[in-house]
Design an enzyme around this catalytic site. Sequence first.
Site, PDB file in Angstrom:
ATOM      1  N   SER A  63       0.786  -1.240   0.000  1.00 44.55           N
ATOM      2  CA  SER A  63       0.000   0.000   0.000  1.00 44.55           C
ATOM      3  C   SER A  63       0.815   1.285   0.000  1.00 44.55           C
ATOM      4  CB  SER A  63      -0.962   0.010   1.194  1.00 44.55           C
ATOM      5  OG  SER A  63      -2.037  -0.872   0.970  1.00 44.55           O
ATOM      6  N   LYS A  66       0.238   3.705  -2.812  1.00 41.80           N
ATOM      7  CA  LYS A  66      -0.780   4.761  -2.797  1.00 41.80           C
ATOM      8  C   LYS A  66      -0.189   6.157  -2.659  1.00 41.80           C
ATOM      9  CE  LYS A  66      -4.072   1.386  -1.193  1.00 41.80           C
ATOM     10  NZ  LYS A  66      -4.390   0.509  -0.062  1.00 41.80           N
ATOM     11  N   SER A 122      -5.942   3.650   3.780  1.00 35.58           N
ATOM     12  CA  SER A 122      -5.318   2.734   2.823  1.00 35.58           C
ATOM     13  C   SER A 122      -6.382   2.046   1.978  1.00 35.58           C
ATOM     14  CB  SER A 122      -4.453   1.686   3.539  1.00 35.58           C
ATOM     15  OG  SER A 122      -3.491   1.157   2.676  1.00 35.58           O
TER      16      SER A 122
END
Length: 326
Positions: A63, A66, A122
Amino acid sequence: MKKKISIFLIILSVLFILSAAYVPECFALDESDIISDSALLYCFDTDDYICEKNIDEQAFPYSTTKIMTVYLAATMLDPDEVVTISVHVENISRVRDYSVMGLIRGEEVTVRDLMYGTMMLSGNDSATALGEYISGDEKAFGELMTETAKKMGCNNTNFTNPSGIRDGHHYTTARDLFIIAQTAFENETVRTIAGTKTYKAAATNKHEARTFYNICDLIYESAAHVICMKTGSWDIDSTAVFMFKQGEFTFLGTVMKSGEPDSLTDEHTLINYARKYANQGWLIPKYGITYKKAALTGCLAGAAILVIVLCAVTRGKRRKKTGVAS
């Protein structure tokens, strides 16, 4: 006799000043202290890469992907633009064990709230919504992400999706992740979002107002002095990138392939190391000058002795000229 003493003190003061330039490091971080397979710690104020471990080894970013997604949204979109959620995004929001914002098909959500949901929660669904809105689909957005990373200077990174869902062709390195984070965190919008602990998203046509709480544990620790950060994990593996302050110094750290459900242990290790690093020096921010404390102390001591000796010698010469016994 007094002349010999003066010469001795002058020599001593010069030795103090010269030796200050050769103060050895009082500590060192061994690679074995880091559990993760790769790690990097950088100090902005000294432009010093003070910890590097396997920084060019490929790893899944999970993640932390991102960061790039939100960076592209922040630089390409108006935060007040409204995105209509697709069926595909809603399906992602329903996948068990995914981190999600909980988006619904047909829901109209601002880019701003999607960016906060992507970074703080997230959210895989909110990241995908941003990717679709910018490029039309995940594949095209992955290509844009990879191209942007290359422009930043990343040579060992490839993205296939906006959320970091595990994929054999989706990878980066500690060095490249550092470059991406450094660039992204220079953007005030990204830095603010990644450093926010609590956020209230507006109500939409399909959902009441949502309250977000940052899922990164380290951000709540006062002693860490985190400015902004993002973590990522998959099963028993995790990664993290975090900007923080210790004393007057600002650092950026990355850890990858921790082999643990979270990378908090290594995050603490790098912060503790940074604290020791910061404590050995003084920074004058206005001029960007850094001094080692021991070195500066030695220089000041030597200079003080030199001034005292010169004053004494000058005073002695004046007395001789006026006929006063010394």
